[in-house]
Design an enzyme around this catalytic site. Structure first.
Site, PDB file in Angstrom:
ATOM      1  N   SER A   1      68.716  91.392  17.570  1.00  0.00           N
ATOM      2  CA  SER A   1      67.831  90.873  18.627  1.00  0.00           C
ATOM      3  C   SER A   1      68.007  91.617  19.924  1.00  0.00           C
ATOM      4  CB  SER A   1      68.191  89.425  18.951  1.00  0.00           C
ATOM      5  OG  SER A   1      68.026  88.615  17.867  1.00  0.00           O
TER       6      SER A   1
ATOM      7  N   HIS B   1      62.907  94.725  14.281  1.00  0.00           N
ATOM      8  CA  HIS B   1      63.156  93.388  14.834  1.00  0.00           C
ATOM      9  C   HIS B   1      61.996  92.455  14.509  1.00  0.00           C
ATOM     10  CE1 HIS B   1      63.887  90.785  18.669  1.00  0.00           C
ATOM     11  NE2 HIS B   1      64.421  90.240  17.607  1.00  0.00           N
TER      12      HIS B   1
ATOM     13  N   GLU C   1      59.103  94.468  16.230  1.00  0.00           N
ATOM     14  CA  GLU C   1      59.444  95.442  17.270  1.00  0.00           C
ATOM     15  C   GLU C   1      60.239  96.546  16.569  1.00  0.00           C
ATOM     16  OE1 GLU C   1      61.970  93.507  20.195  1.00  0.00           O
ATOM     17  OE2 GLU C   1      60.790  94.279  21.853  1.00  0.00           O
TER      18      GLU C   1
ATOM     19  N   ASN D   1      63.323  90.223  23.893  1.00  0.00           N
ATOM     20  CA  ASN D   1      64.355  89.323  24.408  1.00  0.00           C
ATOM     21  C   ASN D   1      64.757  89.601  25.845  1.00  0.00           C
ATOM     22  OD1 ASN D   1      64.714  87.388  22.408  1.00  0.00           O
ATOM     23  ND2 ASN D   1      65.618  88.951  21.098  1.00  0.00           N
TER      24      ASN D   1
HETATM   25  C1  LIG Z   1      65.284  85.566  19.121  1.00  0.00           C
HETATM   26  C2  LIG Z   1      64.578  86.803  18.722  1.00  0.00           C
HETATM   27  O1  LIG Z   1      65.252  87.863  18.615  1.00  0.00           O
HETATM   28  C3  LIG Z   1      63.123  86.932  18.537  1.00  0.00           C
HETATM   29  C4  LIG Z   1      62.399  85.706  18.131  1.00  0.00           C
HETATM   30  O2  LIG Z   1      62.145  85.501  16.980  1.00  0.00           O
HETATM   31  S1  LIG Z   1      61.999  84.660  19.360  1.00  0.00           S
HETATM   32  C5  LIG Z   1      61.108  83.377  18.580  1.00  0.00           C
HETATM   33  C6  LIG Z   1      59.675  83.789  18.347  1.00  0.00           C
HETATM   34  N1  LIG Z   1      58.975  82.670  17.734  1.00  0.00           N
HETATM   35  C7  LIG Z   1      58.297  81.787  18.470  1.00  0.00           C
HETATM   36  O3  LIG Z   1      58.178  81.914  19.684  1.00  0.00           O
HETATM   37  C8  LIG Z   1      57.729  80.652  17.680  1.00  0.00           C
HETATM   38  C9  LIG Z   1      57.028  79.645  18.572  1.00  0.00           C
HETATM   39  N2  LIG Z   1      56.451  78.590  17.740  1.00  0.00           N
HETATM   40  C10 LIG Z   1      55.296  78.766  17.064  1.00  0.00           C
HETATM   41  O4  LIG Z   1      54.640  79.798  17.118  1.00  0.00           O
HETATM   42  C11 LIG Z   1      54.823  77.581  16.246  1.00  0.00           C
HETATM   43  O5  LIG Z   1      55.427  76.417  16.728  1.00  0.00           O
HETATM   44  C12 LIG Z   1      55.127  77.734  14.708  1.00  0.00           C
HETATM   45  C13 LIG Z   1      54.351  78.935  14.147  1.00  0.00           C
HETATM   46  C14 LIG Z   1      56.619  77.908  14.422  1.00  0.00           C
HETATM   47  C15 LIG Z   1      54.692  76.486  13.985  1.00  0.00           C
HETATM   48  O6  LIG Z   1      53.337  76.293  14.259  1.00  0.00           O
HETATM   49  P1  LIG Z   1      52.650  74.851  14.209  1.00  0.00           P
HETATM   50  O7  LIG Z   1      51.199  75.071  14.402  1.00  0.00           O
HETATM   51  O8  LIG Z   1      53.374  73.919  15.075  1.00  0.00           O
HETATM   52  O9  LIG Z   1      53.031  74.345  12.796  1.00  0.00           O
HETATM   53  P2  LIG Z   1      52.241  74.198  11.469  1.00  0.00           P
HETATM   54  O10 LIG Z   1      50.764  73.911  11.678  1.00  0.00           O
HETATM   55  O11 LIG Z   1      53.028  73.185  10.729  1.00  0.00           O
HETATM   56  O12 LIG Z   1      52.402  75.622  10.798  1.00  0.00           O
HETATM   57  C16 LIG Z   1      51.528  76.725  10.928  1.00  0.00           C
HETATM   58  C17 LIG Z   1      51.813  77.659   9.769  1.00  0.00           C
HETATM   59  O13 LIG Z   1      53.152  78.174   9.884  1.00  0.00           O
HETATM   60  C18 LIG Z   1      53.909  77.854   8.710  1.00  0.00           C
HETATM   61  N3  LIG Z   1      55.290  77.564   9.146  1.00  0.00           N
HETATM   62  C19 LIG Z   1      55.676  76.734  10.143  1.00  0.00           C
HETATM   63  N4  LIG Z   1      57.007  76.771  10.294  1.00  0.00           N
HETATM   64  C20 LIG Z   1      57.476  77.656   9.377  1.00  0.00           C
HETATM   65  C21 LIG Z   1      58.761  78.121   9.044  1.00  0.00           C
HETATM   66  N5  LIG Z   1      59.863  77.731   9.701  1.00  0.00           N
HETATM   67  N6  LIG Z   1      58.863  79.021   8.035  1.00  0.00           N
HETATM   68  C22 LIG Z   1      57.793  79.453   7.365  1.00  0.00           C
HETATM   69  N7  LIG Z   1      56.533  79.045   7.654  1.00  0.00           N
HETATM   70  C23 LIG Z   1      56.385  78.150   8.637  1.00  0.00           C
HETATM   71  C24 LIG Z   1      53.219  76.650   8.122  1.00  0.00           C
HETATM   72  O14 LIG Z   1      53.458  76.563   6.740  1.00  0.00           O
HETATM   73  C25 LIG Z   1      51.754  76.957   8.406  1.00  0.00           C
HETATM   74  O15 LIG Z   1      51.308  77.902   7.461  1.00  0.00           O
HETATM   75  P3  LIG Z   1      49.766  77.989   6.988  1.00  0.00           P
HETATM   76  O16 LIG Z   1      48.983  78.435   8.190  1.00  0.00           O
HETATM   77  O17 LIG Z   1      49.791  79.004   5.885  1.00  0.00           O
HETATM   78  O18 LIG Z   1      49.373  76.622   6.536  1.00  0.00           O
HETATM   79  N1  LIG Z   2      67.222  83.427  15.050  1.00  0.00           N
HETATM   80  C1  LIG Z   2      66.214  84.169  15.510  1.00  0.00           C
HETATM   81  O1  LIG Z   2      65.222  83.636  16.011  1.00  0.00           O
HETATM   82  C2  LIG Z   2      66.279  85.650  15.407  1.00  0.00           C
HETATM   83  C3  LIG Z   2      67.447  86.297  15.075  1.00  0.00           C
HETATM   84  N2  LIG Z   2      67.472  87.668  14.980  1.00  0.00           N
HETATM   85  C4  LIG Z   2      68.698  88.372  14.623  1.00  0.00           C
HETATM   86  O2  LIG Z   2      68.831  88.289  13.207  1.00  0.00           O
HETATM   87  C5  LIG Z   2      70.223  88.255  12.868  1.00  0.00           C
HETATM   88  C6  LIG Z   2      70.492  87.008  12.029  1.00  0.00           C
HETATM   89  O3  LIG Z   2      70.130  85.861  12.757  1.00  0.00           O
HETATM   90  P1  LIG Z   2      69.852  84.456  12.027  1.00  0.00           P
HETATM   91  O4  LIG Z   2      69.244  84.684  10.692  1.00  0.00           O
HETATM   92  O5  LIG Z   2      69.159  83.604  13.003  1.00  0.00           O
HETATM   93  O6  LIG Z   2      71.350  83.931  11.840  1.00  0.00           O
HETATM   94  P2  LIG Z   2      71.946  82.902  10.758  1.00  0.00           P
HETATM   95  O7  LIG Z   2      73.196  82.376  11.361  1.00  0.00           O
HETATM   96  O8  LIG Z   2      70.894  81.966  10.290  1.00  0.00           O
HETATM   97  O9  LIG Z   2      72.287  83.846   9.504  1.00  0.00           O
HETATM   98  C7  LIG Z   2      73.214  84.896   9.512  1.00  0.00           C
HETATM   99  C8  LIG Z   2      73.719  85.050   8.080  1.00  0.00           C
HETATM  100  O10 LIG Z   2      74.456  86.283   7.963  1.00  0.00           O
HETATM  101  C9  LIG Z   2      75.647  85.991   7.263  1.00  0.00           C
HETATM  102  N3  LIG Z   2      76.672  87.012   7.523  1.00  0.00           N
HETATM  103  C10 LIG Z   2      77.566  87.066   8.543  1.00  0.00           C
HETATM  104  N4  LIG Z   2      78.344  88.157   8.410  1.00  0.00           N
HETATM  105  C11 LIG Z   2      77.923  88.808   7.302  1.00  0.00           C
HETATM  106  C12 LIG Z   2      78.348  89.973   6.611  1.00  0.00           C
HETATM  107  N5  LIG Z   2      79.366  90.699   7.044  1.00  0.00           N
HETATM  108  N6  LIG Z   2      77.691  90.350   5.477  1.00  0.00           N
HETATM  109  C13 LIG Z   2      76.651  89.609   5.004  1.00  0.00           C
HETATM  110  N7  LIG Z   2      76.217  88.484   5.606  1.00  0.00           N
HETATM  111  C14 LIG Z   2      76.846  88.087   6.727  1.00  0.00           C
HETATM  112  C15 LIG Z   2      76.025  84.612   7.750  1.00  0.00           C
HETATM  113  O11 LIG Z   2      77.017  84.031   6.971  1.00  0.00           O
HETATM  114  P3  LIG Z   2      78.066  82.987   7.709  1.00  0.00           P
HETATM  115  O12 LIG Z   2      77.296  81.718   7.842  1.00  0.00           O
HETATM  116  O13 LIG Z   2      79.207  82.927   6.784  1.00  0.00           O
HETATM  117  O14 LIG Z   2      78.452  83.608   9.025  1.00  0.00           O
HETATM  118  C16 LIG Z   2      74.662  83.909   7.675  1.00  0.00           C
HETATM  119  O15 LIG Z   2      74.363  83.461   6.373  1.00  0.00           O
HETATM  120  C17 LIG Z   2      70.999  88.315  14.197  1.00  0.00           C
HETATM  121  O16 LIG Z   2      71.316  89.653  14.479  1.00  0.00           O
HETATM  122  C18 LIG Z   2      69.971  87.769  15.181  1.00  0.00           C
HETATM  123  O17 LIG Z   2      70.200  88.207  16.495  1.00  0.00           O
HETATM  124  C19 LIG Z   2      66.344  88.431  15.165  1.00  0.00           C
HETATM  125  C20 LIG Z   2      65.152  87.829  15.460  1.00  0.00           C
HETATM  126  C21 LIG Z   2      65.029  86.387  15.647  1.00  0.00           C
END
Ligand SMILES: CC(=O)CC(=O)SCCNC(=O)CCNC(=O)[C@H](O)C(C)(C)COP(=O)(O)OP(=O)(O)OC[C@H]1O[C@@H](n2cnc3c(N)ncnc32)[C@H](O)[C@@H]1OP(=O)(O)O
Ligand SMILES: NC(=O)C1=CN([C@@H]2O[C@H](COP(=O)(O)OP(=O)(O)OC[C@H]3O[C@@H](n4cnc5c(N)ncnc54)[C@H](OP(=O)(O)O)[C@@H]3O)[C@@H](O)[C@H]2O)C=CC1
Length: 284
Positions: free
Chosen positions: A119, A140, A152, A190
């Protein structure tokens, strides 16, 4: 560069989603984690997602079985010897990622591309753990992977144009939209998203409003699909903290200091939805 066989490392929320979309696009996929029970948890999430598609008649039961048949469980990194692309989605920790990449460099054929779903961590530093930095790249995905369109794509300092192009093309086969960015802490996504979430946590910490009110303001006032505290729980509070720490350290600027409340929750093991408790409770 032809990509057919993929390994996804880490079967958590991101790894399982990435494995799912790769298998849906026709790739053969190893889903790897440290323990069989974690891989099985990832498979259960994929199965649930695909079944939802079947129930909504967006996919047939046969198609679901075909997709599942392309997925293989792995707890042995040596399985990567048979892959053209590895996408690492283990925890957001430089030491863990560097160790994995150093091992992959030994195990995989020299043409295998090594991608990370980090991330925020520097791609260039992860690449330096290998002897093939030109074949290391950031890929990403956004959470939830099956739904979100963006990938990304981050070039490390040494990433070759050929590898960039292969990953951009592969991303399109997943029906995702690639966006090219350079290697800076937090990339684009991010660097912008996480300070907003951190500020929402400060807003709660300083007693400006209740958590529900903060989320309502951003949902109803700014049309965000989820409020920032709900989104933080959804991402994982550990991941949010690691990202803020990377921004803070990477830029050396206190405007990125993680909120003490975020640290406290992570120390308590309240990691959000994945542990059943974060800013909100998800029990039952
Ligand atoms: C941290 C990082 O490094 C980067 C990141 O990822 S940051 C996070 C980025 N993500 C966001 O910002 C998500 C923000 N949230 C959303 O966009 C919406 O709330 C959401 C898409 C998660 C759910 O949308 P919603 O309209 O409230 O839900 P809902 O109507 O139930 O679902 C819409 C669709 O998504 C699917 N869906 C919802 N949650 C899901 C999940 N966790 N996994 C898989 N599919 C999912 C549903 O099945 C549905 O699919 P269909 O269109 O095929 O029927
Ligand atoms: N959460 C998010 O929204 C997003 C996350 N990311 C990135 O994706 C990555 C995973 O995040 P996320 O899926 O949320 O995290 P989770 O905690 O859901 O999953 C991480 C998984 O990796 C496993 N793991 C840890 N170390 C190892 C290893 N050495 N070999 C194999 N598997 C390992 C963990 O096991 P254990 O439980 O034993 O530690 C766990 O099952 C991170 O780098 C995160 O920054 C990117 C985009 C969005």
């Amino acid at each position: 560069m032809s990509i057919q066989n993929v390994m996804v490392i880490g079967a958590g929320q991101m790894g399982s989603g990435i494995a799912q979309v790769c298998a849906m696009a026709g790739y053969k996929v190893y889903l790897n984690d440290l323990k069989e029970e974690f891989v099985q948890k990832g498979f259960a999430a994929i199965n649930k997602n695909l079944q939802r598609q079947v129930d909504k008649e967006k996919m047939t039961a046969e198609q679901k079985q075909e997709i599942l048949s392309r997925l293989t469980a792995s707890t042995d990194l040596q399985d990567a010897a048979q892959t053209d692309l590895v996408i690492e989605a283990a925890v957001e920790n430089m030491k863990i990622k560097s160790d994995i990449f150093a091992k992959l460099d030994e195990i995989t054929p020299e043409q295998t591309i090594l991608a990370t779903n980090t991330s925020s961590l520097p791609i260039t530093e992860i690449a330096a753990a290998t002897k093939r930095p030109e074949k290391v790249i950031g890929m990403h995905f956004m959470n939830p992977v099956p739904v979100m369109k963006l990938v990304e794509i981050i070039r490390g300092l040494a990433t070759s144009d050929e590898v960039y192009q292969a990953i951009e093309d592969m991303t399109k086969t997943l029906k995702k939209v690639p966006v090219e960015v350079n290697d800076f802490p937090g990339f684009v996504s991010n660097r912008i998203l996480m300070p907003m979430i951190n500020e929402a946590i400060y807003t709660l910490y300083e007693g400006v409003a209740e958590k529900e009110a903060i989320d309502e303001v951003m949902k109803l006032g700014m049309n965000h699909p989820m409020g920032p505290l709900t989104l933080a729980d959804f991402i994982g509070l550990d991941t949010c903290l690691y990202i803020m720490e990377t921004l803070h350290e990477g830029f050396g600027d206190d405007k990125y200091r993680p909120c003490p409340l975020l640290r406290k929750y992570v120390k308590a093991g309240w990691l959000g939805r994945k542990t059943g408790r974060g800013f909100y409770s998800y029990e039952g």
